[in-house]
Scaffold this active site. Structure first.
Site, PDB file in Angstrom:
ATOM      1  N   GLU A  43       0.854  -1.197   0.000  1.00 25.62           N
ATOM      2  CA  GLU A  43       0.000   0.000   0.000  1.00 25.62           C
ATOM      3  C   GLU A  43       0.888   1.244   0.000  1.00 25.62           C
ATOM      4  O   GLU A  43       1.645   1.478   0.928  1.00 25.62           O
ATOM      5  CB  GLU A  43      -0.901   0.005   1.238  1.00 25.62           C
ATOM      6  N   ARG A  47       0.589  10.436   0.196  1.00 24.41           N
ATOM      7  CA  ARG A  47       0.844  11.558   1.098  1.00 24.41           C
ATOM      8  C   ARG A  47       2.112  12.300   0.729  1.00 24.41           C
ATOM      9  O   ARG A  47       2.384  13.350   1.277  1.00 24.41           O
ATOM     10  CB  ARG A  47       1.100  11.042   2.511  1.00 24.41           C
ATOM     11  N   LYS A 130     -11.105  -1.898   6.437  1.00 22.71           N
ATOM     12  CA  LYS A 130      -9.949  -1.588   7.267  1.00 22.71           C
ATOM     13  C   LYS A 130     -10.522  -1.118   8.609  1.00 22.71           C
ATOM     14  O   LYS A 130     -11.454  -0.305   8.617  1.00 22.71           O
ATOM     15  CB  LYS A 130      -9.173  -0.483   6.555  1.00 22.71           C
TER      16      LYS A 130
END
Ligand SMILES: O=C(O)C(=O)C[C@H](O)[C@H](O)COP(=O)(O)O
Length: 206
Positions: A43, A47, A130
């Site tokens: 993943e 950012r 999640k």
């Protein structure tokens, strides 16, 4: 590949490394190291400045299943898809992101923290989430409580999970995998260390 369901992605390896790429590593070398250590599902958090381009490079590594994290809206989802994301992770759950994922037929792992979040997700046809932020949100006792009414729901707890706590989360029957940034600690640019940590994570049992 994009037709793969999120449950299949979650079953590929017990730990999903949550990668915040700050330029310390060559993305291809990093992906090869992680996949070679047994962690296929990666993943890449959106950012950092070059996250999309780095994710695209990582996706070219054989055996890697690379997704985008920190996807906050439909625009970010479409952009991530343009750069080869094979699955999408979001810290929360919105109709905009869920609809965009459906539209693109891309596996989605949206964040939930409460029973109401899970019920909203169920209404949208989702049953894999999640659990975020896992530790701050009550930890394993909270997940166990949620698994009571939501027995059929599968989780990838993420947020505050460490190397020494991951296995106890994985021991819960509703947990298919966990996510964590401990595989690639901030400021640590030693690929050998990353490989050793990744191998230990890959050896965990869901
Ligand atoms: O960026 C996102 O999409 C997130 O949702 C946050 C990440 O999942 C956590 O930052 C990982 O948690 P740690 O392992 O505690 O560092």
């Amino acid at each position: 590949m994009s037709r793969r369901k999120i449950g299949e992605v979650m079953r590929l390896s017990p730990v999903i490394p949550v990668l915040v790429l700050d330029g310390s590593f060559d993305p291809v070398e990093l992906a090869e190291t992680l996949v070679g250590a047994g962690l296929r599902v990666l993943e890449v958090t959106l950012r950092t400045e070059n996250a999309l381009k780095d994710m695209e490079k990582m996706a070219s590594v054989e055996g890697a299943v690379v997704g985008a994290g920190t996807v906050l809206d439909a625009v970010m989802l479409y952009e991530a898809m343009d750069y080869g994301a094979e699955f999408i992770v979001s810290p929360g759950l919105t109709e905009g992101v869920a609809r965009a994922a459906e539209d693109k037929r891309v596996p989605l792992l949206p964040g939930v923290a409460t029973a109401t979040d899970i019920m909203r997700g169920r209404d949208m046809g989702l049953d894999h989430f999640k659990f975020f932020p896992a530790e701050a949100n009550g930890g394993l006792p909270a997940l166990k409580s949620l698994a009571g009414p939501f027995g059929g729901i599968k989780f990838c707890p993420t947020g505050g999970i460490r190397e020494d706590t991951a296995q106890e989360w994985l021991d819960h029957p509703n947990v298919l995998c966990v996510g964590g940034s401990w595989i690639l600690p901030k400021g640590d640019a030693d690929l050998k260390k990353v490989a050793a940590t990744a191998r230990a994570a890959a050896a965990m049992k869901a």
